[in-house]
Design a protein around this motif. Structure first.
Motif, PDB file in Angstrom:
ATOM      1  N   VAL A  95      -7.374   1.621   5.566  1.00  0.00           N
ATOM      2  CA  VAL A  95      -6.721   1.650   6.873  1.00  0.00           C
ATOM      3  C   VAL A  95      -5.374   0.954   6.737  1.00  0.00           C
ATOM      4  N   ILE A  96      -4.307   1.710   6.755  1.00  0.00           N
ATOM      5  CA  ILE A  96      -2.973   1.129   6.613  1.00  0.00           C
ATOM      6  C   ILE A  96      -2.309   1.074   7.980  1.00  0.00           C
ATOM      7  N   ASP A  97      -2.181  -0.123   8.514  1.00  0.00           N
ATOM      8  CA  ASP A  97      -1.517  -0.350   9.802  1.00  0.00           C
ATOM      9  C   ASP A  97      -0.227  -1.111   9.521  1.00  0.00           C
ATOM     10  N   ARG A  98       0.831  -0.373   9.239  1.00  0.00           N
ATOM     11  CA  ARG A  98       2.102  -0.970   8.821  1.00  0.00           C
ATOM     12  C   ARG A  98       2.667  -1.932   9.879  1.00  0.00           C
ATOM     13  N   ASP A  99       2.407  -1.676  11.159  1.00  0.00           N
ATOM     14  CA  ASP A  99       2.914  -2.570  12.199  1.00  0.00           C
ATOM     15  C   ASP A  99       2.304  -3.964  12.083  1.00  0.00           C
ATOM     16  N   ILE A 100       0.986  -4.017  11.941  1.00  0.00           N
ATOM     17  CA  ILE A 100       0.299  -5.309  11.818  1.00  0.00           C
ATOM     18  C   ILE A 100       0.685  -5.977  10.501  1.00  0.00           C
ATOM     19  N   PHE A 101       0.606  -5.233   9.407  1.00  0.00           N
ATOM     20  CA  PHE A 101       0.905  -5.816   8.100  1.00  0.00           C
ATOM     21  C   PHE A 101       2.334  -6.331   8.055  1.00  0.00           C
ATOM     22  N   GLY A 102       3.263  -5.548   8.553  1.00  0.00           N
ATOM     23  CA  GLY A 102       4.675  -5.920   8.492  1.00  0.00           C
ATOM     24  C   GLY A 102       5.052  -7.084   9.379  1.00  0.00           C
ATOM     25  N   SER A 103       4.470  -7.149  10.581  1.00  0.00           N
ATOM     26  CA  SER A 103       4.862  -8.207  11.511  1.00  0.00           C
ATOM     27  C   SER A 103       4.076  -9.503  11.308  1.00  0.00           C
ATOM     28  N   SER A 104       2.777  -9.418  11.140  1.00  0.00           N
ATOM     29  CA  SER A 104       1.956 -10.623  11.042  1.00  0.00           C
ATOM     30  C   SER A 104       1.738 -11.101   9.611  1.00  0.00           C
ATOM     31  N   PHE A 105       1.769 -10.181   8.659  1.00  0.00           N
ATOM     32  CA  PHE A 105       1.450 -10.531   7.276  1.00  0.00           C
ATOM     33  C   PHE A 105       2.438  -9.865   6.314  1.00  0.00           C
ATOM     34  N   PRO A 106       3.722 -10.123   6.467  1.00  0.00           N
ATOM     35  CA  PRO A 106       4.725  -9.398   5.686  1.00  0.00           C
ATOM     36  C   PRO A 106       4.677  -9.662   4.186  1.00  0.00           C
ATOM     37  N   ASP A 107       4.172 -10.812   3.770  1.00  0.00           N
ATOM     38  CA  ASP A 107       4.168 -11.157   2.352  1.00  0.00           C
ATOM     39  C   ASP A 107       2.832 -10.901   1.662  1.00  0.00           C
ATOM     40  N   VAL A 108       1.883 -10.320   2.376  1.00  0.00           N
ATOM     41  CA  VAL A 108       0.555 -10.085   1.798  1.00  0.00           C
ATOM     42  C   VAL A 108       0.525  -8.712   1.145  1.00  0.00           C
ATOM     43  N   PRO A 109       0.160  -8.665  -0.145  1.00  0.00           N
ATOM     44  CA  PRO A 109       0.077  -7.367  -0.822  1.00  0.00           C
ATOM     45  C   PRO A 109      -1.003  -6.487  -0.197  1.00  0.00           C
ATOM     46  N   VAL A 110      -0.749  -5.187  -0.176  1.00  0.00           N
ATOM     47  CA  VAL A 110      -1.709  -4.208   0.341  1.00  0.00           C
ATOM     48  C   VAL A 110      -2.060  -3.261  -0.795  1.00  0.00           C
ATOM     49  N   ILE A 111      -3.338  -3.164  -1.094  1.00  0.00           N
ATOM     50  CA  ILE A 111      -3.819  -2.228  -2.104  1.00  0.00           C
ATOM     51  C   ILE A 111      -4.690  -1.217  -1.381  1.00  0.00           C
ATOM     52  N   GLU A 112      -4.259   0.018  -1.459  1.00  0.00           N
ATOM     53  CA  GLU A 112      -4.931   1.089  -0.732  1.00  0.00           C
ATOM     54  C   GLU A 112      -6.110   1.637  -1.528  1.00  0.00           C
ATOM     55  N   LYS A 113      -7.229   1.853  -0.807  1.00  0.00           N
ATOM     56  CA  LYS A 113      -8.410   2.481  -1.412  1.00  0.00           C
ATOM     57  C   LYS A 113      -8.199   3.989  -1.431  1.00  0.00           C
ATOM     58  N   PRO A 114      -8.726   4.690  -2.383  1.00  0.00           N
ATOM     59  CA  PRO A 114      -9.419   4.196  -3.571  1.00  0.00           C
ATOM     60  C   PRO A 114      -8.437   3.536  -4.530  1.00  0.00           C
ATOM     61  N   THR A 115      -8.949   2.565  -5.270  1.00  0.00           N
ATOM     62  CA  THR A 115      -8.119   1.733  -6.139  1.00  0.00           C
ATOM     63  C   THR A 115      -8.391   2.076  -7.595  1.00  0.00           C
ATOM     64  N   ARG A 116      -7.321   2.147  -8.366  1.00  0.00           N
ATOM     65  CA  ARG A 116      -7.518   2.390  -9.802  1.00  0.00           C
ATOM     66  C   ARG A 116      -8.035   1.116 -10.455  1.00  0.00           C
ATOM     67  N   GLU A 117      -8.786   1.275 -11.537  1.00  0.00           N
ATOM     68  CA  GLU A 117      -9.318   0.128 -12.266  1.00  0.00           C
ATOM     69  C   GLU A 117      -8.170  -0.776 -12.707  1.00  0.00           C
TER      70      GLU A 117
END
Length: 139
Positions: A95-117
């Motif tokens: 679930v990628i919510d760019r508004d929340i990630f960008g405003s509240s957690f701008p420095d937190v890395p986001v790794i989208e599922k499915p994830t490569r090994e």
């Protein structure tokens, strides 16, 4: 048939206390196997919002991997607790919510599922690596 991961211990992760917040058991088990192979000490998985809130309120954590959607409930309050304790974390989500990630957690890395090994190991290694010294530090 033998299943092995091509993950080597990471000097940065050996002995680090990493909390897994994930409600999908197979994803949590994959994360657990990868992180243990890299030398980390695992806590969790916390699979519900209430379990995640309790587990995150531990200032001795070195880092966390946080799924945004825990059985239909958003884990933003968990992220707030981690932030309060200065515990670095990674969003691991479908679930990628760019508004929340960008405003509240701008420095937190986001790794989208499915994830490569290896992607989680790489991200945690970068997150927990000591800052590199510049030539200016020697002056």
């Amino acid at each position: 048939m033998t299943f092995t991961l091509d993950i080597r211990p990471s000097e940065t992760l050996i002995g680090k206390r990493i909390l897994i917040i994930e409600d999908e058991i197979f994803v949590a088990l994959d994360l657990k196997m990868e992180l243990e192979a890299a030398g980390a000490t695992l806590l969790g998985p916390a699979a519900s919002l209430s379990a995640a809130l309790d587990a995150a309120d531990d200032p001795s954590l070195d880092a966390a991997i946080v799924d945004v959607d825990l059985k239909g409930k958003h884990s933003y309050a968990v992220a707030d607790i981690l932030k309060k304790h200065n515990t670095p974390f990674i969003w691991h989500t479908g679930v990628i919510d760019r508004d929340i990630f960008g405003s509240s957690f701008p420095d937190v890395p986001v790794i989208e599922k499915p994830t490569r090994e290896g992607a989680i190991i790489e991200a945690l290694t970068q997150l927990l690596a000591p800052p590199k010294k510049s030539n200016l530090d020697r002056l």
